[in-house]
Design an enzyme around this catalytic site. Sequence first.
Site, PDB file in Angstrom:
ATOM      1  N   LYS A  45      42.443  43.331  49.903  1.00 50.17           N
ATOM      2  CA  LYS A  45      43.896  43.744  49.985  1.00 50.17           C
ATOM      3  C   LYS A  45      43.785  45.258  50.056  1.00 50.17           C
ATOM      4  O   LYS A  45      43.258  45.769  49.195  1.00 50.17           O
ATOM      5  CB  LYS A  45      44.712  43.260  48.606  1.00 50.17           C
ATOM      6  CG  LYS A  45      46.163  43.764  48.778  1.00 50.17           C
ATOM      7  CD  LYS A  45      46.875  43.143  47.580  1.00 50.17           C
ATOM      8  CE  LYS A  45      48.379  43.581  47.267  1.00 50.17           C
ATOM      9  NZ  LYS A  45      49.158  43.230  46.255  1.00 50.17           N
ATOM     10  N   SER A  64      52.331  38.687  42.727  1.00 48.18           N
ATOM     11  CA  SER A  64      52.102  38.868  44.027  1.00 48.18           C
ATOM     12  C   SER A  64      50.750  38.252  44.612  1.00 48.18           C
ATOM     13  O   SER A  64      50.376  38.258  45.898  1.00 48.18           O
ATOM     14  CB  SER A  64      51.815  40.512  44.385  1.00 48.18           C
ATOM     15  OG  SER A  64      53.094  41.108  44.426  1.00 48.18           O
ATOM     16  N   SER A 117      53.310  40.855  46.903  1.00 51.83           N
ATOM     17  CA  SER A 117      52.791  41.757  48.171  1.00 51.83           C
ATOM     18  C   SER A 117      51.695  41.456  48.668  1.00 51.83           C
ATOM     19  O   SER A 117      51.228  42.000  49.745  1.00 51.83           O
ATOM     20  CB  SER A 117      52.639  43.094  47.292  1.00 51.83           C
ATOM     21  OG  SER A 117      51.782  43.116  46.473  1.00 51.83           O
TER      22      SER A 117
END
Length: 494
Positions: free
Chosen positions: A81, A180, A156
């Site tokens: 990420k 997330s 996210s």
Amino acid sequence: MNKLTELTTHEALAGLQAKSFSSRELTSAYLDQINRLEPEIHAFITLTPEKALQMADKADQRLAINAEDCPPLTGLPIAVKDVLCLEGLPCTCGSRILENFVPPYSATVVQKLLDAGVIPLGKTNTDEFAMGSSTENSAYGPTHNPWNTERVPGGSSGGSAAAVAAGMVPAALGTDTGGSVRQPCAFCGTTGIKPTYGRTSRYGLVAYGSSLDTVGMIARNVADVALLFQCMAGYDPLDATSSQEPVHKYRLPQAPDLQGLKLGIPEEYFIEGIQPEVESRVRAAVVRLEELGVVAIPINLPHTQYALPVYYIIAPAEASANLARYDGVRFGPRLGDGENIWEMFTQTRGQKFGAEVKRRIMLGTYALSAGYYDAYYNKAQKVRTLIKRDFEQAFEQVDLIAAPIAPTTAFKFGQHTDDPLAMYLEDVFTLPANLAGIPGLAFPVGYDKKGLPIGMQLMGPPFMEDLLFRVGHAFQLTTQWHEHWPFSNKNNKA
Ligand code: GLN
């Protein structure tokens, strides 16, 4: 045999060990899948195919010399990420303010996985600074849900979950400050762990809410998540909040026997407004766990309703402090004509931060301001303690807790973008675990009428990740929800 991109992490590693295929073949298969699907999905902000293939060749050389002595993940492609530093690659955090930031070091969790032999294929898309529940807040454009590209993948860590669901990587790093990892797992049908606060190092993770941030792993099933997580968890002298508690050896049961375990079902998580199929699939999953031996017990977590307001004071307060460094002096490009320093700050931050980030900075600065600190921030911290106590009391009664992850399945683009509160409501079931610092494991338990995945989370006492893995794995031994993939040939949602 399965197509290479349909293998689980365990299968891929076994194939590499047995020399059924090389790491170059495996890596190329994933890169081909990315080439094919990325225009539709947009899971990545940065891709590094050449570097990945070089690393794959090195892995193949090591495997050829002595496969058994290689580090446990040698030759396995993964994704990272884009809020985690990976030396030499841009770390944008989904923001324009960091588009040119190339960290000279790797986050501890990334370094540990590199030492274990993984091959990063790139950095995945995220809401700007991990603020969001849909990836629509990314300055680089949203990620699309592989199950239905008109819908969001959650956020996210939407890029990571979508990449795994689309077969672009077998596993990906995510972060969970308020849901997330878990919520994108629910929306994309992937499995993921949000660890106990302090179980994984935050060194090299760009800070959002420092007292809430955790780094987790997303993969195709619990066994894979546990294997990868084993390699990244543990104390880090570079992160003062990381825990010295020893990491359990995650041993997964061969047989799905959960006799004697008590599973709490919190009444507050089955509220009005929850999509009926979400509730019915989660309840059906609980019944399945009962068939495996758990005893389900209704419990109460009475302060649950305050988690949302408490989180949306504490997280923005911490964010407003953490984001002060992006000022054109310490981090970020320098804009403005140099009239004076305030002009420069205003131009830099005004032009390079997105709307949601600005909203949170304003909320947070307000909550921390002299006149309102006691009324908002201090009060929120007190209520946070009550939420934590709810869980402590519950865990005197039960071993773990089962609950939905999100009130709905994946929603359409734009559905909540004009109404921040409606977007925040998506987080109502995930925020409490972050406020209490406890671990949560997300995995698929069915689909709605539109064919969109539904997830469930198991929450446990601090540092009991092994228990969550054990129960989640037992569930997956007797169910197939985690075996269906949107771009798979053998995709029957039986
Ligand atoms: N959706 C939540 C937020 O916007 C949680 C995000 C996260 O866990 N990073 O703050």
